[in-house]
Scaffold this motif. Sequence first.
Motif, mmCIF file in Angstrom:
data_model
loop_
_atom_site.group_PDB
_atom_site.id
_atom_site.type_symbol
_atom_site.label_atom_id
_atom_site.label_comp_id
_atom_site.label_asym_id
_atom_site.label_seq_id
_atom_site.Cartn_x
_atom_site.Cartn_y
_atom_site.Cartn_z
ATOM 1 N N ARG A 15 0.837 -1.214 0.000
ATOM 2 C CA ARG A 15 0.000 0.000 0.000
ATOM 3 C C ARG A 15 0.868 1.260 0.000
ATOM 4 N NH1 ARG A 15 -5.601 -1.002 1.594
ATOM 5 N NH2 ARG A 15 -5.766 -3.208 2.097
ATOM 6 N N ALA A 16 2.022 1.207 0.625
ATOM 7 C CA ALA A 16 2.916 2.373 0.694
ATOM 8 C C ALA A 16 3.424 2.778 -0.687
ATOM 9 C CB ALA A 16 4.093 2.070 1.615
ATOM 10 N N LEU A 17 3.389 1.866 -1.649
ATOM 11 C CA LEU A 17 3.890 2.160 -2.996
ATOM 12 C C LEU A 17 2.797 2.656 -3.943
ATOM 13 C CD1 LEU A 17 6.251 -0.903 -3.310
ATOM 14 C CD2 LEU A 17 6.880 1.464 -2.858
ATOM 15 N N ILE A 18 1.559 2.720 -3.476
ATOM 16 C CA ILE A 18 0.458 3.226 -4.295
ATOM 17 C C ILE A 18 0.510 4.751 -4.258
ATOM 18 C CG2 ILE A 18 -2.055 3.316 -4.567
ATOM 19 C CD1 ILE A 18 -2.140 0.544 -3.184
ATOM 20 N N ASP A 19 0.501 5.388 -5.442
ATOM 21 C CA ASP A 19 0.626 6.847 -5.485
ATOM 22 C C ASP A 19 -0.682 7.549 -5.100
ATOM 23 O OD1 ASP A 19 -1.029 6.930 -7.723
ATOM 24 O OD2 ASP A 19 0.589 7.348 -9.144
ATOM 25 N N ALA A 20 -0.664 8.876 -5.079
ATOM 26 C CA ALA A 20 -1.813 9.680 -4.643
ATOM 27 C C ALA A 20 -3.046 9.466 -5.519
ATOM 28 C CB ALA A 20 -1.435 11.156 -4.623
ATOM 29 N N GLU A 21 -2.835 9.094 -6.778
ATOM 30 C CA GLU A 21 -3.964 8.846 -7.688
ATOM 31 C C GLU A 21 -4.458 7.405 -7.612
ATOM 32 O OE1 GLU A 21 -1.200 10.711 -9.345
ATOM 33 O OE2 GLU A 21 -2.287 12.411 -8.507
ATOM 34 N N GLY A 22 -3.892 6.612 -6.703
ATOM 35 C CA GLY A 22 -4.322 5.225 -6.561
ATOM 36 C C GLY A 22 -3.723 4.294 -7.597
ATOM 37 N N ARG A 23 -2.521 4.621 -8.072
ATOM 38 C CA ARG A 23 -1.871 3.785 -9.096
ATOM 39 C C ARG A 23 -0.679 3.041 -8.503
ATOM 40 N NH1 ARG A 23 -1.223 8.681 -13.209
ATOM 41 N NH2 ARG A 23 0.150 9.120 -11.474
ATOM 42 N N LEU A 24 -0.467 1.835 -9.009
ATOM 43 C CA LEU A 24 0.654 0.999 -8.576
ATOM 44 C C LEU A 24 1.360 0.466 -9.816
ATOM 45 C CD1 LEU A 24 2.158 -0.524 -6.249
ATOM 46 C CD2 LEU A 24 0.509 -2.361 -6.579
ATOM 47 N N ALA A 25 2.642 0.783 -9.947
ATOM 48 C CA ALA A 25 3.439 0.291 -11.081
ATOM 49 C C ALA A 25 4.041 -1.056 -10.689
ATOM 50 C CB ALA A 25 4.531 1.288 -11.425
ATOM 51 N N ILE A 26 3.936 -2.021 -11.598
ATOM 52 C CA ILE A 26 4.489 -3.351 -11.332
ATOM 53 C C ILE A 26 5.234 -3.871 -12.555
ATOM 54 C CG2 ILE A 26 2.632 -3.945 -9.717
ATOM 55 C CD1 ILE A 26 1.813 -5.925 -12.175
ATOM 56 N N ARG A 27 6.038 -4.894 -12.325
ATOM 57 C CA ARG A 27 6.671 -5.641 -13.421
ATOM 58 C C ARG A 27 6.169 -7.067 -13.306
ATOM 59 N NH1 ARG A 27 10.361 -5.502 -17.320
ATOM 60 N NH2 ARG A 27 11.561 -7.352 -17.760
ATOM 61 N N ARG A 33 7.156 -20.346 -12.390
ATOM 62 C CA ARG A 33 7.002 -21.642 -11.732
ATOM 63 C C ARG A 33 6.044 -21.552 -10.536
ATOM 64 N NH1 ARG A 33 12.358 -24.783 -11.428
ATOM 65 N NH2 ARG A 33 11.603 -25.965 -13.196
ATOM 66 N N GLY A 34 6.090 -20.415 -9.838
ATOM 67 C CA GLY A 34 5.209 -20.200 -8.687
ATOM 68 C C GLY A 34 4.663 -18.788 -8.713
ATOM 69 N N GLU A 35 3.702 -18.511 -7.851
ATOM 70 C CA GLU A 35 3.119 -17.178 -7.793
ATOM 71 C C GLU A 35 3.679 -16.431 -6.593
ATOM 72 O OE1 GLU A 35 -1.134 -17.234 -8.280
ATOM 73 O OE2 GLU A 35 -0.815 -17.694 -10.394
ATOM 74 N N ALA A 36 4.097 -15.180 -6.822
ATOM 75 C CA ALA A 36 4.694 -14.389 -5.750
ATOM 76 C C ALA A 36 4.657 -12.914 -6.107
ATOM 77 C CB ALA A 36 6.134 -14.814 -5.514
ATOM 78 N N ILE A 37 4.662 -12.093 -5.067
ATOM 79 C CA ILE A 37 4.841 -10.653 -5.226
ATOM 80 C C ILE A 37 6.017 -10.277 -4.340
ATOM 81 C CG2 ILE A 37 3.869 -8.356 -4.851
ATOM 82 C CD1 ILE A 37 1.105 -9.508 -5.311
ATOM 83 N N THR A 38 6.985 -9.589 -4.915
ATOM 84 C CA THR A 38 8.129 -9.135 -4.140
ATOM 85 C C THR A 38 8.250 -7.622 -4.275
ATOM 86 O OG1 THR A 38 9.611 -9.576 -5.998
ATOM 87 C CG2 THR A 38 9.431 -11.285 -4.333
ATOM 88 N N VAL A 39 8.697 -6.989 -3.204
ATOM 89 C CA VAL A 39 8.948 -5.547 -3.199
ATOM 90 C C VAL A 39 10.418 -5.377 -2.871
ATOM 91 C CG1 VAL A 39 8.404 -3.348 -2.116
ATOM 92 C CG2 VAL A 39 6.605 -5.065 -2.402
ATOM 93 N N GLU A 40 11.147 -4.786 -3.814
ATOM 94 C CA GLU A 40 12.580 -4.597 -3.644
ATOM 95 C C GLU A 40 12.979 -3.234 -4.188
ATOM 96 O OE1 GLU A 40 16.354 -7.071 -5.147
ATOM 97 O OE2 GLU A 40 14.738 -8.298 -4.336
ATOM 98 N N ASP A 41 13.613 -2.425 -3.376
ATOM 99 C CA ASP A 41 14.037 -1.077 -3.769
ATOM 100 C C ASP A 41 12.878 -0.250 -4.324
ATOM 101 O OD1 ASP A 41 16.657 -1.672 -3.037
ATOM 102 O OD2 ASP A 41 17.139 -2.459 -5.022
ATOM 103 N N GLY A 42 11.701 -0.390 -3.726
ATOM 104 C CA GLY A 42 10.545 0.382 -4.154
ATOM 105 C C GLY A 42 9.903 -0.088 -5.437
ATOM 106 N N LYS A 43 10.328 -1.234 -5.950
ATOM 107 C CA LYS A 43 9.755 -1.782 -7.181
ATOM 108 C C LYS A 43 8.989 -3.062 -6.851
ATOM 109 C CE LYS A 43 13.369 -0.040 -10.234
ATOM 110 N NZ LYS A 43 12.813 1.251 -10.442
ATOM 111 N N VAL A 44 7.842 -3.230 -7.498
ATOM 112 C CA VAL A 44 6.986 -4.387 -7.246
ATOM 113 C C VAL A 44 7.106 -5.354 -8.417
ATOM 114 C CG1 VAL A 44 4.637 -5.164 -6.796
ATOM 115 C CG2 VAL A 44 5.385 -2.935 -5.964
ATOM 116 N N SER A 45 7.413 -6.602 -8.100
ATOM 117 C CA SER A 45 7.507 -7.655 -9.100
ATOM 118 C C SER A 45 6.423 -8.686 -8.803
ATOM 119 C CB SER A 45 8.894 -8.304 -9.024
ATOM 120 O OG SER A 45 8.969 -9.385 -9.905
ATOM 121 N N VAL A 46 5.637 -9.022 -9.827
ATOM 122 C CA VAL A 46 4.542 -9.976 -9.671
ATOM 123 C C VAL A 46 4.790 -11.154 -10.606
ATOM 124 C CG1 VAL A 46 2.053 -10.327 -9.828
ATOM 125 C CG2 VAL A 46 2.943 -8.102 -9.148
ATOM 126 N N LYS A 47 4.882 -12.355 -10.030
ATOM 127 C CA LYS A 47 5.074 -13.568 -10.825
ATOM 128 C C LYS A 47 3.801 -14.401 -10.767
ATOM 129 C CE LYS A 47 10.002 -13.746 -10.073
ATOM 130 N NZ LYS A 47 11.138 -14.461 -9.536
#
Length: 93
Positions: A15-27, A33-47
């Motif tokens: 939630r801390a990475l969602i901007d004021a307009e309610g947007r979240l940038a992800i890669r 192979r598996g499902e995961a979300i990682t947050v590293e250096d302010g970047k969100v990665s979704v597998k």
Amino acid sequence: MKRSRAELPDPAALRALIDAEGRLAIRATPGARGEAITVEDGKVSVKVRAKPQDGAANEAVVRLVAQALDLAPSRVELLRGATSREKLLGIAL
């Protein structure tokens, strides 16, 4: 339907990475192979396991992000990046 055993971050960290307009940038990484979300250096990665065909991977990304934020999937919307790994999601908190 069986719930996935996805690795999810703390909802507050995401939630801390969602901007004021309610947007979240992800890669996104489809076909993982598996499902995961990682947050590293302010970047969100979704597998996700889903393959990038007929929007299946995008739907899986939306579902997984909604699950991580403890929201209904209808409150997460793909704004940009339908055919790209770099995606912008709209989050209705």
